[in-house]
Design a protein around this motif. Structure first.
Motif, PDB file in Angstrom:
ATOM      1  N   GLY A  92       0.832  -1.199   0.000  1.00  0.00           N
ATOM      2  CA  GLY A  92       0.000   0.000   0.000  1.00  0.00           C
ATOM      3  C   GLY A  92       0.863   1.244   0.000  1.00  0.00           C
ATOM      4  N   PHE A  93       0.223   2.370   0.199  1.00  0.00           N
ATOM      5  CA  PHE A  93       0.966   3.626   0.184  1.00  0.00           C
ATOM      6  C   PHE A  93       0.178   4.679   0.947  1.00  0.00           C
ATOM      7  CE2 PHE A  93      -1.662   3.312  -3.623  1.00  0.00           C
ATOM      8  CZ  PHE A  93      -2.437   4.466  -3.528  1.00  0.00           C
ATOM      9  N   VAL A  94       0.893   5.726   1.355  1.00  0.00           N
ATOM     10  CA  VAL A  94       0.265   6.901   1.944  1.00  0.00           C
ATOM     11  C   VAL A  94       0.984   8.129   1.398  1.00  0.00           C
ATOM     12  CG1 VAL A  94       1.737   6.835   4.017  1.00  0.00           C
ATOM     13  CG2 VAL A  94      -0.443   8.052   4.087  1.00  0.00           C
ATOM     14  N   GLY A  95       0.202   9.155   1.039  1.00  0.00           N
ATOM     15  CA  GLY A  95       0.758  10.406   0.542  1.00  0.00           C
ATOM     16  C   GLY A  95       0.572  11.496   1.580  1.00  0.00           C
ATOM     17  N   LEU A  96       1.643  12.185   1.922  1.00  0.00           N
ATOM     18  CA  LEU A  96       1.628  13.209   2.965  1.00  0.00           C
ATOM     19  C   LEU A  96       2.148  14.522   2.400  1.00  0.00           C
ATOM     20  CD1 LEU A  96       3.357  11.048   5.729  1.00  0.00           C
ATOM     21  CD2 LEU A  96       0.894  11.328   5.399  1.00  0.00           C
ATOM     22  N   THR A  97       1.685  15.631   2.961  1.00  0.00           N
ATOM     23  CA  THR A  97       2.175  16.939   2.546  1.00  0.00           C
ATOM     24  C   THR A  97       2.224  17.854   3.766  1.00  0.00           C
ATOM     25  OG1 THR A  97       1.896  18.707   0.903  1.00  0.00           O
ATOM     26  CG2 THR A  97      -0.102  17.877   1.970  1.00  0.00           C
ATOM     27  N   PRO A  98       3.190  18.764   3.847  1.00  0.00           N
ATOM     28  CA  PRO A  98       3.286  19.662   5.004  1.00  0.00           C
ATOM     29  C   PRO A  98       2.021  20.492   5.179  1.00  0.00           C
ATOM     30  CG  PRO A  98       5.304  19.751   3.705  1.00  0.00           C
ATOM     31  CD  PRO A  98       4.310  18.964   2.900  1.00  0.00           C
ATOM     32  N   ASN A  99       1.807  20.963   6.401  1.00  0.00           N
ATOM     33  CA  ASN A  99       0.647  21.793   6.706  1.00  0.00           C
ATOM     34  C   ASN A  99       0.844  23.253   6.316  1.00  0.00           C
ATOM     35  OD1 ASN A  99      -1.169  19.876   7.852  1.00  0.00           O
ATOM     36  ND2 ASN A  99       0.123  19.777   9.672  1.00  0.00           N
ATOM     37  N   PHE A 100       1.943  23.559   5.663  1.00  0.00           N
ATOM     38  CA  PHE A 100       2.207  24.898   5.147  1.00  0.00           C
ATOM     39  C   PHE A 100       3.006  24.738   3.862  1.00  0.00           C
ATOM     40  CE2 PHE A 100       5.390  23.767   8.307  1.00  0.00           C
ATOM     41  CZ  PHE A 100       6.582  23.932   7.617  1.00  0.00           C
ATOM     42  N   PRO A 101       3.132  25.764   3.029  1.00  0.00           N
ATOM     43  CA  PRO A 101       3.850  25.617   1.752  1.00  0.00           C
ATOM     44  C   PRO A 101       5.346  25.409   1.985  1.00  0.00           C
ATOM     45  CG  PRO A 101       2.424  27.556   1.741  1.00  0.00           C
ATOM     46  CD  PRO A 101       2.512  27.094   3.151  1.00  0.00           C
ATOM     47  N   GLY A 102       5.739  24.172   2.098  1.00  0.00           N
ATOM     48  CA  GLY A 102       7.124  23.888   2.452  1.00  0.00           C
ATOM     49  C   GLY A 102       7.699  22.704   1.707  1.00  0.00           C
ATOM     50  N   LYS A 103       8.939  22.418   2.028  1.00  0.00           N
ATOM     51  CA  LYS A 103       9.665  21.291   1.457  1.00  0.00           C
ATOM     52  C   LYS A 103       9.741  20.163   2.475  1.00  0.00           C
ATOM     53  CE  LYS A 103      12.504  24.020  -1.705  1.00  0.00           C
ATOM     54  NZ  LYS A 103      11.818  25.301  -1.463  1.00  0.00           N
ATOM     55  N   VAL A 104       9.875  18.941   1.970  1.00  0.00           N
ATOM     56  CA  VAL A 104      10.016  17.748   2.807  1.00  0.00           C
ATOM     57  C   VAL A 104      11.490  17.348   2.799  1.00  0.00           C
ATOM     58  CG1 VAL A 104       9.322  15.365   3.160  1.00  0.00           C
ATOM     59  CG2 VAL A 104       7.678  17.019   2.237  1.00  0.00           C
ATOM     60  N   ILE A 105      12.078  17.198   3.984  1.00  0.00           N
ATOM     61  CA  ILE A 105      13.511  16.905   4.103  1.00  0.00           C
ATOM     62  C   ILE A 105      13.697  15.570   4.810  1.00  0.00           C
ATOM     63  CG2 ILE A 105      15.729  17.737   4.952  1.00  0.00           C
ATOM     64  CD1 ILE A 105      13.108  20.264   5.119  1.00  0.00           C
ATOM     65  N   PRO A 106      14.011  14.497   4.085  1.00  0.00           N
ATOM     66  CA  PRO A 106      14.257  13.202   4.735  1.00  0.00           C
ATOM     67  C   PRO A 106      15.653  13.143   5.345  1.00  0.00           C
ATOM     68  CG  PRO A 106      14.487  12.975   2.364  1.00  0.00           C
ATOM     69  CD  PRO A 106      14.087  14.396   2.610  1.00  0.00           C
ATOM     70  N   VAL A 107      15.747  12.579   6.532  1.00  0.00           N
ATOM     71  CA  VAL A 107      17.039  12.418   7.206  1.00  0.00           C
ATOM     72  C   VAL A 107      17.120  11.003   7.759  1.00  0.00           C
ATOM     73  CG1 VAL A 107      18.585  13.246   9.023  1.00  0.00           C
ATOM     74  CG2 VAL A 107      17.081  14.865   7.841  1.00  0.00           C
ATOM     75  N   ASP A 108      18.144  10.280   7.365  1.00  0.00           N
ATOM     76  CA  ASP A 108      18.400   8.930   7.884  1.00  0.00           C
ATOM     77  C   ASP A 108      19.168   9.064   9.185  1.00  0.00           C
ATOM     78  OD1 ASP A 108      19.031   6.324   8.406  1.00  0.00           O
ATOM     79  OD2 ASP A 108      20.208   6.002   6.578  1.00  0.00           O
ATOM     80  N   LEU A 109      18.515   8.743  10.303  1.00  0.00           N
ATOM     81  CA  LEU A 109      19.166   8.909  11.608  1.00  0.00           C
ATOM     82  C   LEU A 109      20.362   7.983  11.779  1.00  0.00           C
ATOM     83  CD1 LEU A 109      16.104   9.320  14.009  1.00  0.00           C
ATOM     84  CD2 LEU A 109      17.501  11.099  12.949  1.00  0.00           C
ATOM     85  N   ALA A 110      20.407   6.889  11.022  1.00  0.00           N
ATOM     86  CA  ALA A 110      21.512   5.937  11.156  1.00  0.00           C
ATOM     87  C   ALA A 110      22.732   6.344  10.340  1.00  0.00           C
ATOM     88  CB  ALA A 110      21.050   4.544  10.730  1.00  0.00           C
ATOM     89  N   SER A 111      22.655   7.441   9.588  1.00  0.00           N
ATOM     90  CA  SER A 111      23.784   7.863   8.757  1.00  0.00           C
ATOM     91  C   SER A 111      24.954   8.317   9.619  1.00  0.00           C
ATOM     92  CB  SER A 111      23.360   8.999   7.823  1.00  0.00           C
ATOM     93  OG  SER A 111      23.024  10.157   8.561  1.00  0.00           O
TER      94      SER A 111
END
Length: 247
Positions: A92-111
């Motif tokens: 399956g899948f889920v689509g998410l978007t910020p609650n304001f006009p912004g960018k999504v920044i993924p960060v791998d905590l294990a990096s």
């Protein structure tokens, strides 16, 4: 997680862009007001801020989790977290978007650049999957808390999973070497690895502080670890698009 794009030979700063692995679990669409789509195997869970869901498979079900309500409110987040769970064994899948006009920044905590714990400005957290603890970090130094750009209460994201921050502006990142220092405008601070030391220094003399447009203090980060900054905060964005009328 890898960082690519525009790294200068002298500055070491680079624009944050996502380079996906061969079999990515998520994808980010758009240049701004971005959409994060996460692929979910059977039983997978994605935790997210309320109000961020844009679309999802019909067998992905949402529930509310209210643990750590007080801490989350102090860190600028909603008192509850939405838990999106794939209830079937079909992908399956889920689509998410910020609650304001912004960018999504993924960060791998294990990096290597983060090493398990990321501190960020209040309100920066959007979502995560994997082993992640959403905690609160208190800065008990009044001088640094009031003038350092992050406040008394910061968000602390710890674990081995992937977190998604949201922010306005252009996101820049730099991985500091051991003992390396960088000076950052206090308003630009977004996130930094727990191994990075945060301090303050004067923005200049009396005339410079009063008339230089940079405030009284600048934030100083000392490595090792990742530092992330944004070119425009949400408050600056609001003022730019809807300035207060002059009397």
């Amino acid at each position: 997680m890898r960082f690519v794009g525009g790294e200068g030979p002298l500055t070491g700063w680079s624009k944050f862009e996502v380079q996906y692995p061969d079999d990515p679990k998520y994808h980010i669409t758009g240049a701004d007001s971005q959409v994060l789509t996460v692929n979910m195997a059977g039983g997978d869970k994605v935790l997210t801020e309320p109000g961020t869901m844009m679309f999802m498979s019909d067998y992905v079900k949402g529930s509310t989790q209210c643990g750590g309500c007080l801490q989350r409110c102090c860190a600028g987040e909603s008192c509850c977290t939405m838990v999106m769970e794939n209830t079937q064994q079909t992908m399956g899948f889920v689509g998410l978007t910020p609650n304001f006009p912004g960018k999504v920044i993924p960060v791998d905590l294990a990096s290597d650049a983060v090493s398990g714990t990321l501190l960020c400005k209040a309100g920066a957290y959007m979502a995560h999957f994997g082993e992640v603890e959403i905690e609160t970090d208190f800065d008990c130094n009044p001088f640094r808390a009031c003038c350092g750009g992050a406040g008394f209460v910061r968000q602390q994201l710890a674990g081995t999973g992937t977190v998604f921050l949201n922010s306005t502006g252009t996101i820049m990142q730099k991985t500091l070497a051991e003992g390396e220092k960088i000076v950052v405008d206090t308003n630009a601070v977004l996130a930094w690895a727990d191994g990075v030391d945060m301090d303050l220094q004067s923005a200049g003399g009396c005339c410079g502080c009063a008339l230089g447009g940079e405030g009284v203090f600048n934030t100083v980060f000392t490595g090792p670890g990742l530092v992330m900054v944004s070119s425009m905060t949400l408050d600056q964005y609001r003022v730019a698009v809807a300035p207060e009328p002059r009397g």
